[in-house]
Design a protein around this motif. Structure first.
Motif, short mmCIF file in Angstrom:
data_model
loop_
_atom_site.label_atom_id
_atom_site.label_comp_id
_atom_site.label_asym_id
_atom_site.label_seq_id
_atom_site.Cartn_x
_atom_site.Cartn_y
_atom_site.Cartn_z
N ASP A 92 34.51 25.10 60.31
CA ASP A 92 33.51 25.21 61.38
C ASP A 92 33.88 26.05 62.69
O ASP A 92 33.10 26.94 63.01
CB ASP A 92 32.76 23.84 61.66
N ALA A 93 34.98 26.16 62.99
CA ALA A 93 35.49 26.56 64.01
C ALA A 93 35.59 28.38 63.59
O ALA A 93 35.32 29.09 64.60
CB ALA A 93 36.92 26.17 64.55
N ILE A 94 36.01 28.32 62.56
CA ILE A 94 36.07 29.74 62.04
C ILE A 94 34.63 30.51 62.05
O ILE A 94 34.37 31.54 62.44
CB ILE A 94 36.70 29.86 60.70
N CYS A 95 33.76 29.67 61.40
CA CYS A 95 32.43 30.22 61.36
C CYS A 95 31.88 30.37 62.51
O CYS A 95 30.98 31.33 62.72
CB CYS A 95 31.47 29.04 60.62
N ASP A 96 32.02 29.53 63.64
CA ASP A 96 31.61 29.76 65.03
C ASP A 96 32.12 30.95 65.54
O ASP A 96 31.46 31.85 66.28
CB ASP A 96 31.68 28.74 65.90
N ALA A 97 33.49 30.84 65.42
CA ALA A 97 33.93 32.44 66.04
C ALA A 97 33.27 33.54 65.36
O ALA A 97 33.23 34.53 66.21
CB ALA A 97 35.55 32.29 65.80
N TYR A 98 33.33 33.64 63.84
CA TYR A 98 32.70 34.67 63.38
C TYR A 98 31.35 34.95 63.89
O TYR A 98 30.89 36.35 63.91
CB TYR A 98 32.56 34.54 61.69
N ALA A 99 30.35 33.98 64.11
CA ALA A 99 29.04 34.11 64.37
C ALA A 99 28.70 34.87 65.83
O ALA A 99 27.92 35.52 66.16
CB ALA A 99 28.31 32.50 64.52
N ARG A 100 29.98 34.46 66.63
CA ARG A 100 29.85 35.04 68.11
C ARG A 100 30.50 36.42 68.20
O ARG A 100 30.55 36.86 69.37
CB ARG A 100 30.33 34.21 69.16
N GLY A 101 30.92 36.82 66.92
CA GLY A 101 31.65 38.21 66.90
C GLY A 101 32.83 38.31 67.16
O GLY A 101 33.51 39.45 67.29
#
Length: 258
Positions: A92-101
Motif C-alpha cells: 500500500d505504501a508503494i501504491c500511495d507513493a506512485y499515486a502522488r508521483g
C-alpha cells in the motif's frame, strides 16, 4: 533544484546487503565535492527491528514505512526472496507513493515488490536473469526485458542483479544532476562513467576466450578512443574480414563494434 531530493531506501528482514549498500553508497554519502544540494537520504524499515541482513549483520533503523510519504524517490534494493509475499502495508505504501508521483526504483529481486503493488502493469521491467521466468509467470501484465541491465520507464525504473544496480543508480544521478556530476560519482566509486541499460546482463563467453588477438585489439581501442575507429580499420587490425570481425567482436563483448 531548490531543495534536496528526498530519497528513501526500503529495508526489510532478510535484507540483501550488497544491493542496500550500493544504494547507500550512491545516494546516502555526503559529497562535499559536489556543488549542488545532494540527496536527503533515509533508510526505512518494513518491520520493527532489529533487521537481519545477509552476512550475519543486524540493523537498527530510525525510520519506518511512513518515510515513503516523505520521499520523492523510493528504492527497493532487492527482496528477501522472489517468492516471499509482500506485506500489505508495504504494498500500500508503494501504491500511495506512485499515486502522488514519487519515482519508484527496484534493484534485482526488488522488482517483485513493485510488481505486487501493480505499478509495473503494462510497463517494461527487468530483473536478474535467474528471476526472469518467475517474474513472467507470476506477473503476466509486466513486459519483462530479460536481457538488459536496467529499464527506465520514467516514473518507474528497474535493474538487473547486483552490479547492474550501480549502473541504474548512476543513471538516476545523471537524470537528476547531469553527466558531469554523474561522472564525478562514478569516478569516486571507481566505475565506468556509463553503461547503457540495453547491454546484455552477461555474455556467453568471456573476452579471454577470443584469444590474444582480440584482447590486444580491445586494449588498443581503449587507448585510442579519441581517434576515429571504423569497422574496416578494426577488422584490418584483427587480421579478419569485416564479416568475421563483426561476428567475433559481438561474441566477445555482447555488442556490435559500432
Amino acid at each position: 533544484m531548490t531543495r534536496k531530493h528526498r530519497l528513501a531506501a526500503v529495508a526489510y528482514d532478510g535484507l540483501c546487503t550488497f544491493e542496500f549498500g550500493l544504494v547507500v553508497e550512491c545516494f546516502g554519502l555526503p559529497r562535499p565535492e559536489i556543488s549542488v544540494p545532494w540527496y536527503d537520504f533515509r533508510a526505512c524499515s518494513v518491520e520493527p527491528g532489529p533487521l537481519r541482513a545477509t552476512g550475519g549483520l543486524s540493523l537498527h533503523l530510525n525510520y519506518d514505512l511512513d518515510a515513503l510519504q516523505w520521499a520523492d524517490t523510493v528504492v527497493v534494493p532487492g527482496w528477501r526472496d522472489a517468492d516471499a509475499p509482500v506485506p500489505p502495508r508495504l504494498r500500500d505504501a508503494i501504491c500511495d507513493a506512485y499515486a502522488r508521483g514519487a519515482r519508484l526504483v527496484s534493484i534485482c529481486s526488488g522488482v517483485f515488490v513493485l510488481a505486487a503493488a501493480g505499478v509495473l502493469d503494462e510497463r517494461r521491467a527487468t530483473t536478474h536473469w535467474r528471476y526472469v521466468d518467475r517474474l513472467k509467470a507470476r506477473f503476466p501484465k509486466v513486459s519483462v526485458e530479460q536481457d538488459m541491465l536496467y529499464v527506465d520507464e520514467g516514473q518507474v525504473l528497474t535493474s538487473a542483479g547486483s552490479a547492474a544496480g550501480l549502473d541504474l543508480c548512476i543513471h538516476i544521478v545523471r537524470r537528476d544532476f547531469g553527466s558531469e556530476i554523474a561522472n564525478n560519482v562514478a569516478r569516486r566509486l571507481v566505475l565506468p562513467t556509463h553503461r547503457d541499460g540495453g547491454q546484455a546482463q552477461y555474455i556467453p563467453r568471456p573476452v579471454a576466450e577470443e584469444g590474444q588477438r582480440m584482447r590486444l585489439l580491445l586494449d588498443w581501442m581503449r587507448a585510442h578512443l579519441h581517434e576515429k575507429q571504423t569497422v574496416t580499420l578494426l577488422a584490418n587490425r584483427a587480421c579478419q574480414s569485416e564479416r568475421t570481425f563483426v561476428r567475433h567482436f559481438k561474441e566477445a563483448t555482447g555488442l556490435p563494434p559500432h
